[in-house]
Scaffold this active site. Structure first.
Site, mmCIF file in Angstrom:
data_model
loop_
_atom_site.group_PDB
_atom_site.id
_atom_site.type_symbol
_atom_site.label_atom_id
_atom_site.label_comp_id
_atom_site.label_asym_id
_atom_site.label_seq_id
_atom_site.Cartn_x
_atom_site.Cartn_y
_atom_site.Cartn_z
ATOM 1 C CG HIS A 177 0.054 0.310 2.480
ATOM 2 N ND1 HIS A 177 0.650 -0.685 3.094
ATOM 3 C CD2 HIS A 177 -0.252 1.687 2.804
ATOM 4 C CE1 HIS A 177 0.887 -0.125 4.849
ATOM 5 N NE2 HIS A 177 0.835 1.130 4.208
HETATM 6 C C1 UD1 Z 1 -2.216 5.831 5.468
HETATM 7 C C2 UD1 Z 1 -0.956 6.268 5.804
HETATM 8 C C3 UD1 Z 1 -0.096 5.099 6.093
HETATM 9 C C4 UD1 Z 1 -0.265 4.037 6.917
HETATM 10 C C5 UD1 Z 1 -2.025 3.250 5.926
HETATM 11 C C6 UD1 Z 1 -2.003 1.830 6.495
HETATM 12 C C7 UD1 Z 1 -0.753 8.438 6.186
HETATM 13 C C8 UD1 Z 1 0.254 9.469 4.844
HETATM 14 N N1 UD1 Z 1 -0.403 7.146 4.941
HETATM 15 O O1 UD1 Z 1 -1.791 5.107 3.875
HETATM 16 O O2 UD1 Z 1 1.324 5.702 6.687
HETATM 17 O O3 UD1 Z 1 0.624 2.836 6.316
HETATM 18 O O4 UD1 Z 1 -2.215 4.479 5.971
HETATM 19 O O5 UD1 Z 1 -2.880 1.516 5.523
HETATM 20 O O6 UD1 Z 1 -1.196 8.939 6.556
HETATM 21 N N2 UD1 Z 1 -9.099 5.080 0.621
HETATM 22 C C9 UD1 Z 1 -10.210 4.231 0.169
HETATM 23 N N3 UD1 Z 1 -10.909 3.663 1.556
HETATM 24 C C10 UD1 Z 1 -10.642 4.659 3.467
HETATM 25 C C11 UD1 Z 1 -9.584 4.807 3.212
HETATM 26 C C12 UD1 Z 1 -8.011 5.079 1.938
HETATM 27 O O7 UD1 Z 1 -10.612 3.690 -0.230
HETATM 28 O O8 UD1 Z 1 -11.003 3.263 4.035
HETATM 29 C C13 UD1 Z 1 -8.145 5.356 -0.642
HETATM 30 C C14 UD1 Z 1 -8.425 5.994 -1.091
HETATM 31 O O9 UD1 Z 1 -8.474 6.690 -2.855
HETATM 32 C C15 UD1 Z 1 -7.334 7.148 -0.843
HETATM 33 C C16 UD1 Z 1 -6.194 6.099 -0.940
HETATM 34 O O10 UD1 Z 1 -6.868 5.252 0.031
HETATM 35 O O11 UD1 Z 1 -7.462 7.778 -1.588
HETATM 36 C C17 UD1 Z 1 -4.969 6.443 0.046
HETATM 37 O O12 UD1 Z 1 -5.752 6.934 1.149
HETATM 38 P P1 UD1 Z 1 -4.357 7.359 2.230
HETATM 39 O O13 UD1 Z 1 -5.708 7.686 3.775
HETATM 40 O O14 UD1 Z 1 -4.618 8.883 1.981
HETATM 41 O O15 UD1 Z 1 -3.702 6.789 3.049
HETATM 42 P P2 UD1 Z 1 -3.051 5.049 2.734
HETATM 43 O O16 UD1 Z 1 -2.674 5.396 1.805
HETATM 44 O O17 UD1 Z 1 -4.667 4.388 3.359
#
Ligand code: UD1
Length: 355
Positions: A207
């Site tokens: 991820h």
């Molecule tokens: C975040 C953390 C990372 C951690 C990870 C655990 C930051 C910079 N990164 O990354 O350190 O290891 O969480 O999982 O804070 N999305 C969904 N549903 C959700 C959440 C996310 O669809 O419930 C998708 C969305 O498209 C979003 C993408 O995942 O844009 C990324 O989510 P985001 O919260 O920005 O960061 P993570 O990649 O989850």
């Protein structure tokens, strides 16, 4: 009468696991905790399931910030956390790990002069291209109490000139796994549902932005998976699912893609697996505690002890290095007790109270 009022900021999946044992310890000692969820993770499988499984009450406050570019996501959290802090006036703000929710919580509190405590302080990848590295460095330098999972983390803080308020307490994820493992052993094995035999599959997660947001690197991840002869169970993070679709990449046939799983299912999947292939930080340690080999799809790690003890091999996204690791000699026996003894949460509560 509550002794201390602690406002805990969580937002992303691993933070729900880390905060659970500390919440229990705060409650057991009679303190008041206000749980604030930024809403960074919002899907049921990325958030709600963890509260249910860990027996943690629904967060008192959910800011519903959701996904977005880093500046906007962090900025919205910052503004909304500030409003809550002004009305709640906690004695401490407690933040975990290295996500945007961590940084927003620490910065909002520090600007208001509210003491900040950081759990999982002193970890470094020394790679400033990782958003998590920026979050860790900034949060540590804003914190009044810094709870380190290992001696090497405290040593890192010393190198950066941070010596006040630093305590090596052990890893709260170890506290969590000790609580969860008997429960994970009691559920029906997820591998069985997939028709897989224990010890005859690998479990993979991917991820990190460095792997998902670069189509070439993501393609190399798929090539790495193809290097394994055994099946790979792949609970796919939503960000990775979107990136695979956007790059029109398909995964090799030995990969069994499943929806994200909860904490207990994940522990059970890992415990029953031949080993783990991952770019996650938490999973590197969980594999170590469950005595399973870990192959890390990154160029460096914050969890140095897992590598030094031989339980973790860093292979980047190089299929040849991965293939060699798959058939390598792995340690046997108990991993060294480098991340505490399972009482990190209790020590954190005592140190907050004493400060
Ligand atoms: C975040 C953390 C990372 C951690 C990870 C655990 C930051 C910079 N990164 O990354 O350190 O290891 O969480 O999982 O804070 N999305 C969904 N549903 C959700 C959440 C996310 O669809 O419930 C998708 C969305 O498209 C979003 C993408 O995942 O844009 C990324 O989510 P985001 O919260 O920005 O960061 P993570 O990649 O989850």
């Amino acid at each position: 009468m509550p002794l201390m009022k602690v406002l805990t900021v969580v937002g992303a999946r691993p933070q729900f696991v880390k905060a659970a044992p500390v919440s229990d310890a705060l409650k057991a000692a009679g303190h008041e905790e206000i749980l604030l969820h930024t809403g960074q993770h919002y899907d049921d499988r990325m958030s709600r399931i963890f509260f249910e499984e860990l027996g943690v009450p629904e967060p008192a406050i959910n800011l519903g910030v959701g996904s977005g570019p880093h500046g906007r996501q962090t900025g919205e959290m910052l503004a909304r956390i500030e409003t809550v802090l002004l009305s709640e006036s906690p004695d401490w703000v407690l933040v975990y790990g290295d996500t945007n929710s961590t940084l927003a919580g620490a910065l909002a509190a520090a600007k208001l002069g509210i003491p900040v405590a950081h759990v999982e302080a002193g970890l470094r990848s020394h790679n400033r291209r990782m958003p998590e590295e920026i979050n860790r460095v900034a949060t540590d330098h804003l914190s009044d109490l810094l709870f380190c999972p290992s001696e090497s983390a405290a040593e890192q803080l010393r190198r950066e000139g941070i010596t006040a308020g630093v305590h090596v307490v052990g890893d709260v994820m170890y506290d969590a796994i000790l609580w969860a493992l008997p429960r994970a052993e009691a559920i029906s094995p997820p591998a069985e549902r997939l028709g897989l035999e224990p010890g005859q599959y690998w479990v993979a997660t991917v991820h990190r932005a460095e792997n998902t947001d670069d189509a070439r690197r993501l393609k190399s991840v798929a090539e790495c998976f193809a290097a394994a002869a055994e099946p790979i169970v792949f609970p796919v993070h939503p960000r990775t699912a979107k990136a695979l679709a956007a790059a029109s990449l398909s995964l090799p046939e030995n990969v069994r893609v499943i929806e994200p799983v909860g904490y207990l299912e994940m522990l059970r999947l890992v415990r029953d697996a031949r080993g783990v292939i991952t770019d996650s930080g938490g999973l590197q340690k969980e594999a170590f505690w469950l005595r399973r080999p870990c192959i890390t799809l990154r160029d460096e790690t914050e969890w140095l002890e897992t590598v030094e003890s031989g339980w973790n091999r860093i292979v980047g996204v190089d299929p040849d290095r991965l293939a060699r690791a798959l058939t390598a000699e792995w340690p046997t026996g108990e991993p060294p007790p480098v991340y505490g003894d399972g009482s990190a949460s209790q020590r954190i509560v005592e140190l907050l109270r004493a400060a």
